[in-house]
Design a protein around this motif. Structure first.
Motif, short mmCIF file in Angstrom:
data_model
loop_
_atom_site.label_atom_id
_atom_site.label_comp_id
_atom_site.label_asym_id
_atom_site.label_seq_id
_atom_site.Cartn_x
_atom_site.Cartn_y
_atom_site.Cartn_z
N PHE A 198 0.64 4.02 2.36
CA PHE A 198 -0.19 4.52 1.24
C PHE A 198 -1.05 3.40 0.69
CE2 PHE A 198 -0.22 4.46 -3.42
CZ PHE A 198 -1.16 5.45 -3.64
N VAL A 199 -0.40 2.25 0.41
CA VAL A 199 -1.15 1.12 -0.15
C VAL A 199 -2.23 0.68 0.82
CG1 VAL A 199 -0.97 -1.27 -0.92
CG2 VAL A 199 0.80 0.36 -1.52
N ILE A 243 1.76 -6.38 3.35
CA ILE A 243 2.18 -5.47 2.28
C ILE A 243 3.68 -5.21 2.38
CG2 ILE A 243 1.79 -3.21 1.27
CD1 ILE A 243 -0.97 -3.28 2.60
N SER A 283 -5.79 1.51 -0.75
CA SER A 283 -6.30 0.40 -1.56
C SER A 283 -6.67 -0.84 -0.74
CB SER A 283 -5.26 -0.03 -2.60
OG SER A 283 -4.94 1.05 -3.41
N PHE A 284 -5.89 -1.15 0.28
CA PHE A 284 -6.11 -2.42 0.97
C PHE A 284 -6.26 -2.20 2.47
CE2 PHE A 284 -3.90 -3.50 -2.88
CZ PHE A 284 -4.62 -4.57 -3.34
N ILE A 296 1.71 -5.65 7.66
CA ILE A 296 2.92 -6.48 7.59
C ILE A 296 2.97 -7.28 6.30
CG2 ILE A 296 1.84 -8.34 8.94
CD1 ILE A 296 4.72 -8.79 10.06
N THR A 350 -6.11 -5.56 4.44
CA THR A 350 -4.89 -6.37 4.48
C THR A 350 -3.97 -5.82 5.57
OG1 THR A 350 -5.13 -6.50 2.10
CG2 THR A 350 -3.09 -7.34 3.02
N CYS A 406 5.72 -8.19 1.25
CA CYS A 406 5.70 -8.33 -0.21
C CYS A 406 6.64 -7.32 -0.85
CB CYS A 406 4.29 -8.11 -0.77
SG CYS A 406 3.19 -9.46 -0.44
N ILE A 432 4.87 -5.73 -8.41
CA ILE A 432 5.95 -6.45 -7.74
C ILE A 432 6.42 -7.61 -8.61
CG2 ILE A 432 6.38 -8.01 -5.80
CD1 ILE A 432 4.78 -6.11 -4.05
N LEU A 448 -2.35 -8.87 -4.23
CA LEU A 448 -2.18 -7.46 -3.91
C LEU A 448 -2.61 -6.54 -5.05
CD1 LEU A 448 1.12 -6.89 -1.91
CD2 LEU A 448 -1.19 -6.35 -1.24
#
Lengths: 72, 524, 370
Positions: free
Chosen positions: C104-105, C118, C109-110, C116, C113, C121, B460, B453
């Protein structure tokens, strides 16, 4: 996907439920079991890409209704 | 190397350990009747049956030159005893001195103990168990004909390493002596530094087969009772057959056995151990190990090095800052590099990005994999280097520089930034030798998290590590004490090393019992 | 079990980070365009009386959490209903914060991906934090706050070159009523969300500290948020409404020399930290609430499952980011009224009455004794 979910939950139950059951903490065990079943169903539904109705929609409808009632 | 023979002084500290005898079952089996007889020859047979198949046990029979009636036998184990001492102080007076055999047999033993033997530590015994154990420890048993009481003469003495400068934690300024494998020497090294009756030594014995002597040392009035009782409880719980190094004890009394972070400290230097004892910690000396354990051990101690306290405080603080920064750098740099190069390339300035992507050209492995492999190779080289004899070590170095160097880049096996990152991260590892074990693991974990990630995965990972650090305790003391909750006097000896004249208090919780280190703030 | 204790300083850090969580991400009062900062100030001003009420509740019942207080005041049946309402809000808020951050992520950024992954995690660290207890969260907050503040200061200083101070004009261009309206929504998001912290501040050491913590925390968070909003307005102007994540957008304009540019990746660190603290507290309080409803010995047993449900719930809430932003701007402030205003008022009034009568009883008994 589904296999991963079931595998994950099997591992989780070994980690979480068995100690509770062994220690004979019945109340904790049952509450946890109910929560576990809810989260398990949700996980399966999500993994099968079945659309779960969102509470956000319902809240939106209710609030719009109340706002209109006040505006009247 | 000078080999010195340990003199049998200070043997009295073992008396307490001796009183533990007779606990184990296998000893009871060897004991036929449990008592001696009046006949010397029969007694010798009893001992011989106990020590059957052991050729190192010496039975030396002799008699007094003036009286044939006084027959004796000493039982010793070769190599464990100070033979010279026995020859001069036991055999010689018994052979040469004129003395009469008293009428009753018990009196003969008294006579010998009181008038003949010029030895400081002699005691009578009737129990076979005790005698066998004493022989095993290196003491001498003296049997006299016609007596069912024997004398145990303390005569332990074996060859041991002299006090020398330890390999780990070298200093430029500061005392150079280090602990040795002998518990007596280690105790004396500590006692020499704290000349105070409040310095206490408690002896125990651990290991069902090895009977290793263990000594708990603390300063009464400073060390907390709660820590002490907790430590004693944990030590009493240990049920292991043998203890060969203090590492065994360390792992058996740890709070968090699964944590990569050490919750028990160890040091090879008396000055370090004494400084920790002065802060209220308890030390554990294990016979046969030059590493003395201290509890409780908290994270701050990994960036506190003894030399900080001996140098100028500004220099000490600067070094400590470097250590803290490199601790963070060593686990972060590979992960952050990986995250930025793979996922957040927009953060790299264009010029640099071009050169990095040029170096990535033709490299078969993805950055994450090549980074992990390079880190592993570095760890292999480090591990190989520590165990190698010095001559072969140089060969390892040369091969290592080739693998982790220009040759690898030229062959397009890895990109050059990966090598730089590995090198920085590897060098900063050695800034805190006590943390190497945990750093190696954490670094890999963070690399893997970042490869999933990016910078978020790295964060994290960092948060998980922080959560772990904040939730563990060492003997009831929070592991991050001194690094969080910086209130008055708390930060004096953690992120910085305050000057000595301002460190008037001991650290909180550990030194809670006797908080005041200096009475006056202005004694400079 | 050892009673958990947090110091005033830690509690303030916790409150500040809680208030900054996800509000620095989506910005406050963005609907008021270049008057957003005024809306922010109004939000703080509106909130101060409520902060006093929250603090008052906590200091009347010092050392008890909101669940004990509710059961004490309203009995076992009605009290439990109130607890369910409160923990539902905490749970829902946690899911919202989680969704916000993960969206946001995902967006920035991803994009490839799945959401779910993200979310799962991110929920892992929330579960770990909630399981280790409030003391650990509070201590992590003391670590995070300096990082967050320093990053913001740095970014704000670096973005001075991209600012256009005329963007702020015209002040009150859209009329005061619009600002007042948006001011109310910046009251409910983020300031009045701190009602959740009633489930946390039972760990405070002193009776008086609740007021101090609330006042200091709200003012500090208000200053940070309003400065940030001002910076966003100076950089982005009226376009502030067009961005999902205004501060991220405004910091992406930074360019100092050739080396320092596109620094928005750095600011993501403070998004992670604040969102983490906020959603962890929400999860913690929700679990405590569920434990209180079923009268469990310890909340720790249910954290994992509640956390997972929270993660799934955050996934099913909205189909896409537009829906989320729309809900946040138009519905949320009304949805939150019962939890942020009515519930604490209920508790406060009842607590004051009870407090008075108890005092009277005591003084009455005292007189009889004489």
């Amino acid at each position: 996907m589904l296999v991963f979910v079931i595998l994950g939950y099997a591992l989780l139950s070994i980690y979480e439920f068995f100690p509770l059951y062994k220690e004979n903490k019945q109340k904790e065990f049952y509450v946890n079991l109910v929560l576990g079943i809810i989260s398990f169903t949700m996980a399966i539904l999500i993994s099968l890409r079945i659309n779960i109705p969102s509470p956000a929609e319902a809240i939106k409808i209710v609030i719009n209704y109340i706002l209109k009632a006040f505006a009247m | 190397m000078v080999i010195i023979v340990e003199k049998n002084t200070k043997k009295h500290i073992f008396k307490k350990a001796k009183s533990f005898e007779g606990k184990t079952k296998d000893e009871k089996n060897t004991n036929n009747s449990g008592k001696l007889t009046k006949s010397l020859n029969r007694n010798i047979t009893i001992f011989q049956s106990s020590f059957s198949n052991d050729d190192t046990v010496i039975f030396r029979k002799f008699q007094n030159q003036y009286s044939d009636k006084i027959k004796c036998c000493i039982i010793i184990i070769e190599g464990m005893t100070d033979i010279e001492h026995i020859n001069r102080r036991v055999i010689e007076p018994l052979q040469n001195q004129v003395f009469q055999r008293p009428k009753s047999s018990v009196n003969l033993v008294d006579e010998v103990q009181n008038k003949v033997l010029p030895v400081n530590d002699v005691r009578q015994s009737t129990r076979l168990n005790e005698m066998i154990k004493a022989v095993c420890y290196g003491d001498t048993v003296l049997l006299l004909d016609g007596c069912d009481v024997a004398l145990i003469i303390s005569s332990r003495g074996w060859e041991s390493r002299p006090i020398s400068e330890p390999e780990s934690g070298k200093v430029v300024r500061g005392p150079r002596e280090g602990f040795t494998e002998s518990i007596i020497k280690n105790v004396s090294l500590i006692r020499r530094k704290i000349k105070n009756p409040n310095l206490k030594f408690k002896l125990m014995e651990l290991g069902k087969q090895t009977h290793t002597a263990i000594c708990i040392t603390y300063i009464e009035g400073i060390a907390l009772d709660s820590i002490l009782t907790e430590l004693e409880q944990r030590l009493n719980r240990i049920d292991i057959d043998g203890i060969l190094d203090s590492g065994y004890v360390q792992e058996l009394i740890q709070d968090e056995p699964l944590s990569p972070f050490p919750t028990v400290g160890s040091s090879e230097r008396p000055d370090v151990v004494v400084a920790k004892m002065l802060e209220g910690r308890v030390a554990i000396i294990v016979d046969g190990s030059p590493f003395v354990l201290t509890v409780p051990h908290i994270l701050v101690e990994s960036i506190q090095i003894n030399e900080d306290y001996y140098n100028h405080f500004l220099f000490g603080s600067f070094n400590r800052f470097l250590r803290a920064a490199s601790a963070i750098a060593t686990i972060s740099i590979p992960a952050v590099y990986l995250a930025i190069v793979t996922y957040h390339q927009e953060m790299i300035p264009t010029q640099l990005l071009i050169s990095i992507s040029a170096s990535l050209e033709g490299v078969p492995l993805p950055t994450s994999l090549s980074l992990i492999i390079m880190m592993l190779i570095f760890d292999i080289l480090r591990e190989a280097g520590t165990r190698m004899p010095t001559a072969i070590g140089q060969a390892v170095n040369i091969v290592g520089t080739l693998v982790l160097g220009q040759a690898a880049v030229d062959a397009h096996l890895v990109s050059s930034p990966v090598i730089i990152v590995t090198a920085i991260s590897g060098i900063t590892t050695f800034m805190h030798p006590t943390m190497i074990e945990s750093v190696v693991i954490l670094r890999l974990v963070l690399i893997i998290a970042a490869s999933f990630l990016g910078i978020y995965g790295y964060l994290i990972g960092v948060i998980l590590i922080l959560l772990h650090l904040l939730s563990i305790r060492s003997f009831g003391v929070p592991y991050m004490m001194g690094l969080t909750r910086l209130e008055e006097h708390d930060g004096q000896d953690s992120w910085i090393r305050a000057p000595w004249w301002s460190m008037t208090l001991r650290p909180k919780i550990i030194g809670a019992r006797n908080q005041i280190r200096q009475t006056s703030r202005h004694n400079r | 079990m050892i009673r958990e204790r947090i110091t005033d300083k830690e509690a303030t850090c916790l409150l500040i980070l809680f208030l900054l969580g996800s509000s620095i991400l989506v910005g406050i009062g963005v609907r008021a365009k270049n008057d957003a900062w005024l809306a922010g100030i109004l939000g703080v001003v509106f909130f101060i009386p409520f902060a006093l009420i929250y603090a008052r509740i906590q200091s009347i019942f010092h050392g008890r959490d909101i669940f004990e207080i509710t059961i004490l005041l309203y009995g076992k049946v009605f009290g439990r209903i109130l607890i369910i309402i409160f923990s539902w809000y905490s749970f829902h808020l946690g899911a919202l914060v989680l969704r916000n951050f993960c969206e946001f992520v995902h967006v920035e950024s991803f994009p490839e991906t799945p959401l779910i992954v993200i979310t799962l995690c991110f929920i892992t660290i929330n579960i770990a934090a909630a399981r280790s207890g409030i003391e650990v969260i509070a201590r992590i907050a003391t670590f995070c706050l300096p990082v967050v503040i320093i990053l913001f200061l740095l970014m704000e200083i670096l973005s001075i070159s991209t600012m256009d101070f005329n963007n702020i004009k015209p002040i009150l261009g859209n009329g005061f009523s619009k600002v007042a309206d948006v001011g109310f929504s910046s009251f409910s998001f983020p300031f009045a969300e701190s009602v959740i912290l009633l489930g946390v501040f039972y760990t405070l050491k002193k009776r008086e500290s609740a007021v101090k913590v609330y006042m200091k925390g709200v003012l500090a968070a208000g200053i940070v948020l309003i400065t940030l909003t001002l910076v966003n307005i100076f950089v982005l102007g009226n376009m502030i409404e067009d961005y999902y994540f205004p501060s991220y957008a405004s910091f992406s304009f930074i360019k100092v020399g050739d080396f320092i540019q596109r620094m928005e990746g750095t600011i993501a660190i403070s998004y992670v930290l604040t969102s983490f603290i906020k959603s962890s507290i929400c999860l913690f309080v929700a679990c405590k609430g569920i434990a209180a409803v079923f009268n469990l010995n310890h909340y720790k047993f249910i954290v994992i499952q509640t956390g997972l449900i929270m993660a799934y719930f955050s996934l099913i809430l909205y189909d896409n980011i537009e829906e989320m932003v729309d809900w946040f701007q138009n519905i949320y402030q009304f949805y939150a009224i019962p939890f942020q205003i009515i519930f604490p008022l209920f508790i406060w009034v009842c607590a004051e009455i009870r407090n008075r009568s108890e005092k009277r009883d005591q003084s009455g008994k005292g007189k009889k004794g004489v």
